[in-house]
Design a protein around this motif. Structure first.
Motif: not given
Length: 230
Positions: A136-142, A150-155, A169-181
């Motif tokens: 399990n991994t938490e990401f600061e912005k998610v 998933v596309a390759g190794d990018v979520l 509801q506020h600030d909903a959107g799609v985030y790209k996760i590539s490694g730790n970015s």
């Protein structure tokens, strides 16, 4: 009547997730006749099988998430012929959407979006299908992830944002996760579906008053265009 939360067609069967009924309804895709009712609480236990949410399929198995007791969410897999339990994994808090990814070494990974019931500590679970290992991994912005592609190794993760005291509801959107970015690639999105190199989104915030809008995000060009529906 049932309270469907998700549905897929896989092979010649339709699988409908009934969250309030704690049931996966199985229908014949050719004539819509009911073939089976799979009780998720009977399958996993009263706590673990409570409140099934989303569903996916891979290699003759159907995988679905359950809220369980909340802090401990679960993913389970059933056989598409016998409908018996094949696999069970413990994931993060209040799991929602799930998707499969295959890397260049043919390693199959199941990714799960754990929403944490919009309490702000959402996470992404990564399940190695071969070994059964779960991380399990938490990401600061998610904070409140609901859907995942998933596309390759990018979520690409649809985050539901947060709700104010009036349940708007506020600030909903799609985030790209590539490694730790982590970067926001589609702001103002409350729904998403991926197909090929495109992510289709709509925006209709709960409690909002502006109506629905639609867009298409191109993964290859990293660009978004408005989608008009007639």
């Amino acid at each position: 009547s049932i309270t469907p939360n998700d549905v897929i067609v896989y092979g010649q069967k339709v699988y409908i997730v009934g969250s309030d009924e704690n049931t996966i309804f199985v229908l014949d895709a050719r004539n819509s006749k009911e073939l089976k009712k799979v009780s998720t609480t009977a399958l996993l236990g009263d706590a673990e099988g409570r409140t099934p949410r989303r569903i996916a399929a891979f290699e003759d198995k159907v995988y679905f998430t359950t809220y369980g007791d909340g802090d401990k969410g679960y993913v389970a897999a059933i056989d598409t012929t016998s409908f018996t339990l094949q696999k069970q994994y413990q994931v993060g808090s209040y799991p929602e959407g799930l998707t499969f990814g295959i890397d260049d070494k043919n390693t199959v990974t199941l990714y799960v979006a754990n929403s944490d019931w919009s309490k702000g500590n959402g996470s992404i679970s990564k399940i190695d299908i071969t070994s059964g290992n779960v991380t399990n991994t938490e990401f600061e912005k998610v904070k409140n992830p609901m859907e995942i592609a998933v596309a390759g190794d990018v979520l690409y993760v649809l985050d539901y944002g947060y709700y104010d005291d009036d349940y708007t509801q506020h600030d909903a959107g799609v985030y790209k996760i590539s490694g730790n970015s982590v970067s926001l690639v589609v702001p103002n999105a409350t729904g998403m579906a991926a197909s090929g190199y495109y992510i289709f989104t709509f925006n209709d915030p709960y409690g909002g008053t502006r109506g629905s809008s639609y867009s298409v995000y191109d993964i290859l060009s990293n660009s978004t265009v408005k989608l008009n529906l007639s």
